[in-house]
Design a protein around this motif. Structure first.
Motif, PDB file in Angstrom:
ATOM      1  N   GLY A 201       5.351 -16.708   6.160  1.00  0.00           N
ATOM      2  CA  GLY A 201       5.336 -15.701   7.213  1.00  0.00           C
ATOM      3  C   GLY A 201       4.905 -14.345   6.709  1.00  0.00           C
ATOM      4  O   GLY A 201       4.537 -14.179   5.534  1.00  0.00           O
ATOM      5  N   GLU A 202       4.978 -13.358   7.587  1.00  0.00           N
ATOM      6  CA  GLU A 202       4.499 -12.015   7.246  1.00  0.00           C
ATOM      7  C   GLU A 202       5.277 -11.411   6.081  1.00  0.00           C
ATOM      8  O   GLU A 202       4.691 -10.793   5.183  1.00  0.00           O
ATOM      9  CB  GLU A 202       4.597 -11.094   8.468  1.00  0.00           C
ATOM     10  CG  GLU A 202       4.083  -9.684   8.193  1.00  0.00           C
ATOM     11  CD  GLU A 202       4.080  -8.797   9.418  1.00  0.00           C
ATOM     12  OE1 GLU A 202       3.504  -7.707   9.342  1.00  0.00           O
ATOM     13  OE2 GLU A 202       4.650  -9.200  10.451  1.00  0.00           O
ATOM     14  N   LYS A 203       6.587 -11.578   6.080  1.00  0.00           N
ATOM     15  CA  LYS A 203       7.423 -10.970   5.035  1.00  0.00           C
ATOM     16  C   LYS A 203       7.030 -11.479   3.647  1.00  0.00           C
ATOM     17  O   LYS A 203       6.822 -10.687   2.713  1.00  0.00           O
ATOM     18  CB  LYS A 203       8.896 -11.279   5.321  1.00  0.00           C
ATOM     19  CG  LYS A 203       9.871 -10.524   4.441  1.00  0.00           C
ATOM     20  CD  LYS A 203      11.316 -10.796   4.877  1.00  0.00           C
ATOM     21  CE  LYS A 203      12.297 -10.051   3.988  1.00  0.00           C
ATOM     22  NZ  LYS A 203      13.704 -10.310   4.400  1.00  0.00           N
ATOM     23  N   THR A 204       6.888 -12.801   3.517  1.00  0.00           N
ATOM     24  CA  THR A 204       6.511 -13.385   2.219  1.00  0.00           C
ATOM     25  C   THR A 204       5.090 -12.984   1.836  1.00  0.00           C
ATOM     26  O   THR A 204       4.824 -12.626   0.684  1.00  0.00           O
ATOM     27  CB  THR A 204       6.618 -14.922   2.273  1.00  0.00           C
ATOM     28  OG1 THR A 204       7.973 -15.283   2.549  1.00  0.00           O
ATOM     29  CG2 THR A 204       6.182 -15.553   0.961  1.00  0.00           C
ATOM     30  N   ALA A 205       4.176 -13.053   2.802  1.00  0.00           N
ATOM     31  CA  ALA A 205       2.769 -12.715   2.539  1.00  0.00           C
ATOM     32  C   ALA A 205       2.640 -11.269   2.070  1.00  0.00           C
ATOM     33  O   ALA A 205       1.870 -10.967   1.151  1.00  0.00           O
ATOM     34  CB  ALA A 205       1.926 -12.959   3.793  1.00  0.00           C
ATOM     35  N   LEU A 206       3.382 -10.363   2.700  1.00  0.00           N
ATOM     36  CA  LEU A 206       3.352  -8.954   2.299  1.00  0.00           C
ATOM     37  C   LEU A 206       3.846  -8.776   0.868  1.00  0.00           C
ATOM     38  O   LEU A 206       3.232  -8.064   0.069  1.00  0.00           O
ATOM     39  CB  LEU A 206       4.206  -8.113   3.252  1.00  0.00           C
ATOM     40  CG  LEU A 206       3.533  -7.573   4.508  1.00  0.00           C
ATOM     41  CD1 LEU A 206       4.556  -6.923   5.416  1.00  0.00           C
ATOM     42  CD2 LEU A 206       2.413  -6.591   4.168  1.00  0.00           C
ATOM     43  N   LYS A 207       4.953  -9.412   0.538  1.00  0.00           N
ATOM     44  CA  LYS A 207       5.506  -9.298  -0.819  1.00  0.00           C
ATOM     45  C   LYS A 207       4.516  -9.804  -1.867  1.00  0.00           C
ATOM     46  O   LYS A 207       4.336  -9.192  -2.924  1.00  0.00           O
ATOM     47  CB  LYS A 207       6.816 -10.093  -0.911  1.00  0.00           C
ATOM     48  CG  LYS A 207       8.003  -9.399  -0.268  1.00  0.00           C
ATOM     49  CD  LYS A 207       9.282 -10.210  -0.478  1.00  0.00           C
ATOM     50  CE  LYS A 207      10.488  -9.491   0.114  1.00  0.00           C
ATOM     51  NZ  LYS A 207      11.726 -10.296  -0.048  1.00  0.00           N
ATOM     52  N   LEU A 208       3.864 -10.916  -1.559  1.00  0.00           N
ATOM     53  CA  LEU A 208       2.901 -11.486  -2.501  1.00  0.00           C
ATOM     54  C   LEU A 208       1.694 -10.568  -2.682  1.00  0.00           C
ATOM     55  O   LEU A 208       1.205 -10.377  -3.803  1.00  0.00           O
ATOM     56  CB  LEU A 208       2.462 -12.872  -2.037  1.00  0.00           C
ATOM     57  CG  LEU A 208       3.536 -13.970  -2.099  1.00  0.00           C
ATOM     58  CD1 LEU A 208       3.026 -15.256  -1.464  1.00  0.00           C
ATOM     59  CD2 LEU A 208       3.962 -14.224  -3.540  1.00  0.00           C
ATOM     60  N   LEU A 209       1.222  -9.982  -1.593  1.00  0.00           N
ATOM     61  CA  LEU A 209       0.080  -9.068  -1.681  1.00  0.00           C
ATOM     62  C   LEU A 209       0.455  -7.795  -2.429  1.00  0.00           C
ATOM     63  O   LEU A 209      -0.331  -7.268  -3.221  1.00  0.00           O
ATOM     64  CB  LEU A 209      -0.437  -8.717  -0.282  1.00  0.00           C
ATOM     65  CG  LEU A 209      -1.437  -9.683   0.357  1.00  0.00           C
ATOM     66  CD1 LEU A 209      -1.793  -9.215   1.757  1.00  0.00           C
ATOM     67  CD2 LEU A 209      -2.706  -9.817  -0.484  1.00  0.00           C
ATOM     68  N   GLN A 210       1.636  -7.281  -2.160  1.00  0.00           N
ATOM     69  CA  GLN A 210       2.078  -6.068  -2.842  1.00  0.00           C
ATOM     70  C   GLN A 210       2.217  -6.298  -4.351  1.00  0.00           C
ATOM     71  O   GLN A 210       1.968  -5.397  -5.146  1.00  0.00           O
ATOM     72  CB  GLN A 210       3.410  -5.603  -2.238  1.00  0.00           C
ATOM     73  CG  GLN A 210       3.266  -5.022  -0.841  1.00  0.00           C
ATOM     74  CD  GLN A 210       4.577  -4.937  -0.079  1.00  0.00           C
ATOM     75  OE1 GLN A 210       5.629  -5.342  -0.585  1.00  0.00           O
ATOM     76  NE2 GLN A 210       4.538  -4.427   1.135  1.00  0.00           N
ATOM     77  N   LYS A 211       2.591  -7.504  -4.743  1.00  0.00           N
ATOM     78  CA  LYS A 211       2.766  -7.817  -6.158  1.00  0.00           C
ATOM     79  C   LYS A 211       1.447  -8.150  -6.849  1.00  0.00           C
ATOM     80  O   LYS A 211       1.157  -7.665  -7.950  1.00  0.00           O
ATOM     81  CB  LYS A 211       3.731  -8.989  -6.318  1.00  0.00           C
ATOM     82  CG  LYS A 211       3.962  -9.393  -7.777  1.00  0.00           C
ATOM     83  CD  LYS A 211       4.961 -10.538  -7.897  1.00  0.00           C
ATOM     84  CE  LYS A 211       5.156 -10.927  -9.364  1.00  0.00           C
ATOM     85  NZ  LYS A 211       6.127 -12.039  -9.524  1.00  0.00           N
ATOM     86  N   HIS A 212       0.608  -8.971  -6.200  1.00  0.00           N
ATOM     87  CA  HIS A 212      -0.593  -9.486  -6.849  1.00  0.00           C
ATOM     88  C   HIS A 212      -1.887  -8.766  -6.443  1.00  0.00           C
ATOM     89  O   HIS A 212      -2.877  -8.824  -7.182  1.00  0.00           O
ATOM     90  CB  HIS A 212      -0.740 -10.985  -6.561  1.00  0.00           C
ATOM     91  CG  HIS A 212       0.376 -11.824  -7.119  1.00  0.00           C
ATOM     92  ND1 HIS A 212       0.422 -12.225  -8.441  1.00  0.00           N
ATOM     93  CD2 HIS A 212       1.498 -12.326  -6.536  1.00  0.00           C
ATOM     94  CE1 HIS A 212       1.511 -12.954  -8.644  1.00  0.00           C
ATOM     95  NE2 HIS A 212       2.189 -13.016  -7.508  1.00  0.00           N
ATOM     96  N   GLY A 213      -1.905  -8.146  -5.280  1.00  0.00           N
ATOM     97  CA  GLY A 213      -3.082  -7.371  -4.877  1.00  0.00           C
ATOM     98  C   GLY A 213      -4.068  -8.107  -3.997  1.00  0.00           C
ATOM     99  O   GLY A 213      -4.525  -7.572  -2.994  1.00  0.00           O
TER     100      GLY A 213
END
Length: 287
Positions: A201-213
């Motif tokens: 979902g959005e929450k997980t996807a956001l965290k992954l993008l914030q960490k990995h770029g």
């Protein structure tokens, strides 16, 4: 401040919003010729209210040109969950373009692309020479936020807006507007009918993008994800790449519009003649 301020109007978004705001109560504003006009009337109100609020020097209206686009070629189920438009709306698709033409506002569209793609192409073409404002109700277009490109999101009623610039988007989401493409690639889009990575979902996807770029870096470092997350990506590896292509607005459609033809100078007499033909009322005060 730049002298040119261009308002790019998402015609489809305004037309559908105007239609459904009255259609739910069964009010279609059928004129004496039997033609429903509620969507077109509301469209004009939305567009002129925005024009009076933001005072553009140029206005261009962008449209879908049929249901089939290059995205359907990539993924046949794209938007397959959407039914046919209501019969009361169908005659208003051509009618609204006649109305914008009477207001001397260019209608822009390209077969095989969506209105968003035309807006993206024009916004990128004009941003070096003008301040670009995009008027829409569709949050997908926030991915276009950039230097000299802002998005005006319609809120309920007329004259109520949520105005976004790139800095605000990044402050709220913790990612750049461009990263929104990869956010959607992972979380999918139920409205457009593509799944992304099922279970992400959005929450997980956001965290992954914030960490990995980037999505590419996430996929290159699957071993750093939880066991459950890794399994989800591995199961939908092909779909996440496809979803990214579906999510990205194509800014290279080839559409163009000479700004000399888009100067916002309405011939009030000509416009009112068209409005009288359609039996519109209560629009005079907007001009």
């Amino acid at each position: 401040m730049m002298e040119k301020k261009i308002l790019l109007v998402d015609g489809m978004a305004l037309l559908f919003r105007a239609f459904y705001s009255t259609a739910m109560s069964g009010y279609f504003m059928v004129n004496s010729k039997g033609v429903p006009t509620n969507a077109v009337h509301g469209f004009v109100r939305h567009m002129m209210t925005a024009a009076n609020t933001f005072q553009p020097s140029h206005v261009i209206c962008c449209w879908d040109m049929g249901a089939h686009t290059f995205r359907n070629d990539l993924y046949p189920d794209y938007k397959a969950n959407r039914g046919a438009p209501p019969e009361e709306l169908v005659p208003q698709f051509d009618l609204v373009k006649e109305v914008t033409e009477s207001m001397e506002i260019p209608n822009i569209g390209e077969v095989g692309y969506e209105a968003d793609d035309c807006i993206g192409t024009l916004a990128k073409a004009y941003q070096s020479e003008a301040e670009v404002h995009i008027l829409t109700g569709d949050q997908d277009i926030l991915q276009l936020l950039d230097e000299n490109i802002k998005v005006i999101l319609l809120k309920k009623g007329y004259g109520n807006y949520d105005i976004y610039h790139a800095e605000r988007f990044t402050e709220e989401k913790g990612i750049t507007p461009y990263q929104m493409i990869e956010l959607k690639a992972m979380m999918g889009d139920t409205s457009d009918n593509y799944p992304g990575v099922r279970g992400v979902g959005e929450k997980t996807a956001l965290k992954l993008l914030q960490k990995h770029g980037t999505l590419e870096d996430i996929l290159a470092n699957l071993d750093q994800l939880t066991k459950a997350q890794r399994a989800k990506f591995e199961n939908d590896l092909e779909m996440v790449h496809l979803s990214r292509k579906l999510a990205e607005i194509n800014c290279e459609t080839g559409v163009t519009c000479d700004l000399n033809e888009a100067e916002f100078r309405i011939n009030r007499e000509r416009a009112m003649e068209k409005f009288q033909e359609l039996e519109f009322k209560r629009l005079d005060s907007l001009f």
